[in-house]
Design a protein around this motif. Sequence first.
Motif, PDB file in Angstrom:
ATOM      1  N   GLN B  21       0.829  -1.205   0.000  1.00 18.43           N
ATOM      2  CA  GLN B  21       0.000   0.000   0.000  1.00 18.43           C
ATOM      3  C   GLN B  21       0.870   1.264   0.000  1.00 18.43           C
ATOM      4  N   GLU B  24       2.649   1.839  -3.405  1.00 20.03           N
ATOM      5  CA  GLU B  24       1.679   2.252  -4.420  1.00 20.03           C
ATOM      6  C   GLU B  24       1.224   3.702  -4.171  1.00 20.03           C
ATOM      7  N   SER B  87      -6.624   1.770 -10.903  1.00 16.16           N
ATOM      8  CA  SER B  87      -6.798   0.431 -10.328  1.00 16.16           C
ATOM      9  C   SER B  87      -6.802  -0.647 -11.398  1.00 16.16           C
ATOM     10  N   THR B  90      -3.216  -1.360 -12.258  1.00 19.19           N
ATOM     11  CA  THR B  90      -2.216  -1.574 -11.212  1.00 19.19           C
ATOM     12  C   THR B  90      -1.666  -3.008 -11.150  1.00 19.19           C
ATOM     13  N   ILE B  91      -2.540  -4.009 -11.151  1.00 17.52           N
ATOM     14  CA  ILE B  91      -2.064  -5.395 -11.071  1.00 17.52           C
ATOM     15  C   ILE B  91      -1.518  -5.835 -12.426  1.00 17.52           C
ATOM     16  N   GLU B  94       2.012  -4.569 -12.951  1.00 23.22           N
ATOM     17  CA  GLU B  94       3.029  -5.294 -12.161  1.00 23.22           C
ATOM     18  C   GLU B  94       3.245  -6.711 -12.685  1.00 23.22           C
ATOM     19  N   TYR B 113      -1.734  -8.915  -1.275  1.00 20.25           N
ATOM     20  CA  TYR B 113      -1.451  -8.124  -2.471  1.00 20.25           C
ATOM     21  C   TYR B 113      -2.683  -7.304  -2.887  1.00 20.25           C
ATOM     22  N   LYS B 117      -3.135  -3.155  -2.647  1.00 23.70           N
ATOM     23  CA  LYS B 117      -3.474  -2.337  -3.822  1.00 23.70           C
ATOM     24  C   LYS B 117      -4.755  -1.535  -3.566  1.00 23.70           C
ATOM     25  N   GLN B 121      -5.357   2.761  -3.246  1.00 27.45           N
ATOM     26  CA  GLN B 121      -6.293   3.556  -4.060  1.00 27.45           C
ATOM     27  C   GLN B 121      -7.248   4.340  -3.157  1.00 27.45           C
ATOM     28  N   ILE B 170      -9.975  -3.450  -9.786  1.00 30.24           N
ATOM     29  CA  ILE B 170      -8.924  -4.391  -9.374  1.00 30.24           C
ATOM     30  C   ILE B 170      -9.283  -5.799  -9.847  1.00 30.24           C
TER      31      ILE B 170
END
Lengths: 316, 283
Positions: B21, B24, B87, B90-91, B94, B113, B117, B121, B170
Amino acid sequence: MIRTEKLSKEYNGFAAVQDVSLQVRPNEIYGFLGPNGAGKTTTILMLLGIVKPTHGRVLLFDQPLAEDYFGIKRRIGVVAEHQFFYDEMTARDYLRFFAELYDVANAANRIETLLETVDLRAFGNARARDFSRGMQQKLGLARALLHDPELLILDEPVSALDPHGVLDIRHLLLEQARAGKTIFISSHILSEVEQTADRVGIMHRGRLVAEDSLANLRRRLHPQLDLEVELDHAHPQLAEQLAQLPFVDEALSQGHKLLLKVDGHSDHRRAISQAITSAGALILEMRSKEMSLEEAFVTITEQNVSLLTDGATGEE
Amino acid sequence: MTEMLLNGNSRARWRAVRLIQQRELRTMLFGFGLYVVIALGLMAAILLLRNYLNFVQESGLLVMSGAFNFPLFAVIFLAAIYLAVSSVTTIARERDQGTMEVLFYGPVDSISYVLGKYLAQMATYLFMLLVFALCFGLFAGLTNFSFPGNVGWVVLLSILVVSDVVAFSIFLSAQSSSVRTALLLFLSILLGLMLIQFGREILSAIPVTGRYYNPMLFMQNVLVNLNSVARWVSPFSYLMQGMEAVRRGSMDVYALLAATSVLFSLLFLGLSVVLLERKGVRR
């Protein structure tokens, strides 16, 4: 330390790994070998719980990963073949981030020590993403060692390094092994594994086809020992005399040299020396030629030899 | 419960959540995009307030209630869109860059994880709310427009609605292997919702004639039903319904919307964890 039981992984019907049952003992360096596409990386990812096996199971420290996920992960250090870094992080930031993740005590000192160890201290404030591949590999190794793990899992750790780097990492790994760490190293640089591993496992087409110490593998693959004897002068009849000995399979005379193939299961050098000197010849040098890991690897993978059943060498 | 909170695994998981967190959040706070969105939001609010001021001046009104309602909705909408895009990538980003795999070599699991994340946000949204609140306070002082007393309820609902947007994005990100795929997926869904909304409005304006069953009538019915479903799926619809409920003082409707929002977030965060485990962390 690591035990897999009939570990298998299928991708859309293709068996990437099939029934792999391997065992890595505490405090040993285990070389995990295999040609490209043999299933080494998939096996490693299954060990780490990143890829889920289709069948079989993995035990780390004698328990399944799910039983104590965080506890077990904190006892393992991993270096993958390729290193990935966050855009914004310097080498120091990167190590600091992981030190906090692993809850490393006295992190600042540990980070400086490791940067020094991998020869990156001068680059600590440079962005890790801009490093050369060799430097990134070293930083990855520093990350893996941060929390002083009991088990190191390394996938091609020296593939991007120059000869100096390879030597440094070899010394570092041997030092870790002397400190009681268990090291599982997957590599295609066979000479590297030959110099460090206590035992090797060889993967071929998704299967583990051999697992033993290098000396045992050689013995089982090549039961004869090649001896080269240099004499003071040529003795043409000596080869015929030596060929009569029960443990000599073949003897050839080449000028001052004798080339012998003898039974490799026991050491016959004393008896051969006695036979040569009693024949009136003087030995200047005697060399035994062992099968290299490379030769063993090629024999196993190209001829589909399986050395997994105890003592038996058979073709699949 | 106490034992679960205190055992080593829980501590390690929360450490992972906190670190993911923080990293990010730091990236977002030091990024350019956040401040562009805040500036755009404030510009939109200023424009709307200026129009109200002109209207007050021209009409000679002495009192105008709810002047901040629409500007508030505008900044929340912009913030939610920004956080949705952030969002949804984001994953996927990565996973694409490989950094996610390295995290999972260590003491990080799918739950920590996804939670890390999500919280990053949400913390960004709270930061945006703080900036907007300060600026709106300034605008109120300058214009003499007053905040309605129930603005707190709207802001609270906006947090739940943005949480839904983030959780849903997400979820989309967890199943995408690249940023491009994630964005395409997000845009397709957004476009789909817009098509349902506008399609319904356009088709409902077309008169249906004839005594027998008409395909146009069938299409109108389909879109009306889809629109009803979309009202419960789209977080923005929750916000609009919630603002209306606050305006009318229907707190039971408000409570129902808030509870549904919380369930929506929990459902999609849970699904994101399951999806991440199924899809894996590799490229």
